[in-house]
Design a protein around this motif. Sequence first.
Motif, mmCIF file in Angstrom:
data_model
loop_
_atom_site.group_PDB
_atom_site.id
_atom_site.type_symbol
_atom_site.label_atom_id
_atom_site.label_comp_id
_atom_site.label_asym_id
_atom_site.label_seq_id
_atom_site.Cartn_x
_atom_site.Cartn_y
_atom_site.Cartn_z
ATOM 1 N N PHE A 136 15.956 22.017 54.664
ATOM 2 C CA PHE A 136 14.799 22.813 55.062
ATOM 3 C C PHE A 136 13.655 22.734 54.063
ATOM 4 C CE2 PHE A 136 17.655 24.339 58.215
ATOM 5 C CZ PHE A 136 16.832 24.728 59.266
ATOM 6 N N VAL A 137 13.964 22.613 52.790
ATOM 7 C CA VAL A 137 12.895 22.463 51.799
ATOM 8 C C VAL A 137 12.155 21.146 52.016
ATOM 9 C CG1 VAL A 137 12.423 22.091 49.341
ATOM 10 C CG2 VAL A 137 13.938 23.957 50.055
ATOM 11 N N THR A 138 12.920 20.062 52.168
ATOM 12 C CA THR A 138 12.276 18.759 52.365
ATOM 13 C C THR A 138 11.585 18.674 53.720
ATOM 14 O OG1 THR A 138 14.418 17.858 53.102
ATOM 15 C CG2 THR A 138 13.800 17.517 50.795
ATOM 16 N N LEU A 139 12.165 19.307 54.741
ATOM 17 C CA LEU A 139 11.531 19.292 56.060
ATOM 18 C C LEU A 139 10.235 20.092 56.060
ATOM 19 C CD1 LEU A 139 11.589 18.411 58.991
ATOM 20 C CD2 LEU A 139 13.018 20.410 59.499
ATOM 21 N N SER A 140 10.220 21.208 55.357
ATOM 22 C CA SER A 140 8.974 21.982 55.237
ATOM 23 C C SER A 140 7.883 21.136 54.605
ATOM 24 C CB SER A 140 9.213 23.243 54.391
ATOM 25 O OG SER A 140 10.077 24.142 55.042
ATOM 26 N N ALA A 141 8.234 20.458 53.521
ATOM 27 C CA ALA A 141 7.258 19.588 52.858
ATOM 28 C C ALA A 141 6.789 18.480 53.794
ATOM 29 C CB ALA A 141 7.873 18.995 51.589
ATOM 30 N N THR A 142 7.717 17.935 54.585
ATOM 31 C CA THR A 142 7.366 16.860 55.511
ATOM 32 C C THR A 142 6.347 17.329 56.541
ATOM 33 O OG1 THR A 142 9.552 15.854 55.276
ATOM 34 C CG2 THR A 142 8.267 15.239 57.220
ATOM 35 N N PHE A 143 6.612 18.454 57.180
ATOM 36 C CA PHE A 143 5.693 18.970 58.195
ATOM 37 C C PHE A 143 4.328 19.300 57.599
ATOM 38 C CE2 PHE A 143 9.310 20.195 61.152
ATOM 39 C CZ PHE A 143 8.900 19.354 62.171
ATOM 40 N N ILE A 144 4.323 19.911 56.438
ATOM 41 C CA ILE A 144 3.057 20.292 55.809
ATOM 42 C C ILE A 144 2.224 19.068 55.485
ATOM 43 C CG2 ILE A 144 2.046 21.296 53.723
ATOM 44 C CD1 ILE A 144 4.416 23.314 53.759
ATOM 45 N N PHE A 151 -4.863 16.300 60.229
ATOM 46 C CA PHE A 151 -6.130 17.034 60.210
ATOM 47 C C PHE A 151 -7.179 16.298 59.375
ATOM 48 C CE2 PHE A 151 -3.937 21.118 61.508
ATOM 49 C CZ PHE A 151 -4.683 21.281 62.663
ATOM 50 N N ALA A 152 -6.751 15.726 58.246
ATOM 51 C CA ALA A 152 -7.679 15.031 57.359
ATOM 52 C C ALA A 152 -7.886 13.575 57.753
ATOM 53 C CB ALA A 152 -7.173 15.098 55.923
ATOM 54 N N GLN A 153 -7.131 13.107 58.755
ATOM 55 C CA GLN A 153 -7.172 11.697 59.161
ATOM 56 C C GLN A 153 -6.988 10.776 57.957
ATOM 57 O OE1 GLN A 153 -10.982 12.167 61.673
ATOM 58 N NE2 GLN A 153 -9.760 10.750 62.916
ATOM 59 N N SER A 154 -5.929 11.097 57.200
ATOM 60 C CA SER A 154 -5.626 10.361 55.973
ATOM 61 C C SER A 154 -4.341 9.557 56.152
ATOM 62 C CB SER A 154 -5.481 11.321 54.793
ATOM 63 O OG SER A 154 -4.964 10.664 53.655
ATOM 64 N N PRO A 155 -4.437 8.252 56.355
ATOM 65 C CA PRO A 155 -3.224 7.430 56.517
ATOM 66 C C PRO A 155 -2.292 7.489 55.316
ATOM 67 C CG PRO A 155 -5.181 6.209 57.216
ATOM 68 C CD PRO A 155 -5.664 7.456 56.535
ATOM 69 N N ASP A 156 -2.848 7.581 54.120
ATOM 70 C CA ASP A 156 -2.002 7.637 52.924
ATOM 71 C C ASP A 156 -1.188 8.929 52.889
ATOM 72 O OD1 ASP A 156 -2.837 5.176 52.021
ATOM 73 O OD2 ASP A 156 -4.394 5.976 50.701
ATOM 74 N N THR A 157 -1.806 10.037 53.327
ATOM 75 C CA THR A 157 -1.081 11.304 53.372
ATOM 76 C C THR A 157 0.022 11.251 54.413
ATOM 77 O OG1 THR A 157 -3.097 12.462 52.717
ATOM 78 C CG2 THR A 157 -1.335 13.802 53.623
ATOM 79 N N THR A 158 -0.281 10.667 55.560
ATOM 80 C CA THR A 158 0.741 10.508 56.597
ATOM 81 C C THR A 158 1.885 9.635 56.103
ATOM 82 O OG1 THR A 158 -0.887 10.804 58.369
ATOM 83 C CG2 THR A 158 1.162 9.671 58.943
ATOM 84 N N LYS A 159 1.547 8.605 55.358
ATOM 85 C CA LYS A 159 2.582 7.734 54.796
ATOM 86 C C LYS A 159 3.475 8.512 53.834
ATOM 87 C CE LYS A 159 3.123 3.287 52.409
ATOM 88 N NZ LYS A 159 2.411 2.118 51.840
ATOM 89 N N ALA A 160 2.872 9.370 53.022
ATOM 90 C CA ALA A 160 3.664 10.209 52.115
ATOM 91 C C ALA A 160 4.585 11.129 52.909
ATOM 92 C CB ALA A 160 2.740 11.017 51.207
ATOM 93 N N GLY A 161 4.062 11.662 54.018
ATOM 94 C CA GLY A 161 4.887 12.488 54.883
ATOM 95 C C GLY A 161 6.049 11.712 55.471
ATOM 96 N N GLY A 162 5.812 10.433 55.765
ATOM 97 C CA GLY A 162 6.889 9.587 56.253
ATOM 98 C C GLY A 162 8.001 9.434 55.236
ATOM 99 N N LEU A 164 8.710 11.543 52.848
ATOM 100 C CA LEU A 164 9.397 12.840 52.780
ATOM 101 C C LEU A 164 10.350 13.001 53.955
ATOM 102 C CD1 LEU A 164 6.448 15.153 51.672
ATOM 103 C CD2 LEU A 164 8.563 14.745 50.395
ATOM 104 N N GLY A 165 9.943 12.494 55.115
ATOM 105 C CA GLY A 165 10.818 12.545 56.278
ATOM 106 C C GLY A 165 12.088 11.745 56.073
ATOM 107 N N LEU A 166 11.982 10.610 55.398
ATOM 108 C CA LEU A 166 13.168 9.807 55.096
ATOM 109 C C LEU A 166 14.116 10.567 54.167
ATOM 110 C CD1 LEU A 166 11.490 6.305 54.576
ATOM 111 C CD2 LEU A 166 12.929 7.006 56.507
#
Length: 215
Positions: A136-144, A151-162, A164-166
């Motif tokens: 849940f900690v890692t999933l919270s970070a992933t969603f955020i 919202f920011a249309q930032s591919p690098d941020t989305t990549k970081a979220g990816g 975190l999802g892994l």
Amino acid sequence: MSTPTTDSPNIADPGPLGLAAFAATTFVLSTFNADLITDKKLVAVVLPLALFYGGLAQLLAGMWEFRKANTFGATAFTSFGAFWLAYAAYAKFVADGLPASTAHQATGLFLLVWAVFTVYMTVAATRTTGAILAVFVTLSATFIVLCIGDFAQSPDTTKAGGWLGLVTAVCAWYASFAGVTNSTYQRSVVPVFPNAGERMRSRRSHHRGPFGAHA
């Protein structure tokens, strides 16, 4: 005719199934979000998993958690099963019809509500095990992070979220592995770190940092 009074038989723990379903679907989608596979046309492979494993199997796990009177497990698995079903419907039937200039806002909003849900479930997860809390900690970070990326249309941020999802998927697989292995061996073989949240709170209260309060 009177109703029988015998108790219903116990059912197996649905937790490992729900965690495995969540882990597999999260891993595949996060592989694309992290740009490990760059051909975005292949992302359609997520939809069958989202429908039948992450969605249906996890939804069933949630229903069985209700049967076991586990409010946390029932709420988590039913909700995330519905998340994957909603994701599949959104990706298949809705996303392509949204205005290109503002579609990111709809996706960001979709992720935001799940970030809110996951964060408050993380608070409840502190009373479960360290293995579940890590999910849940890692999933919270992933969603955020994914929400901010859209919202920011930032591919690098989305990549970081990816990425975190892994990590989240690996944590969920570990918790599933521990659950099914310990149940099969009928003893604690793979550690799940019970009451990790309580132990962290106890440690903080003993050391009382700058914001610690005296009992």
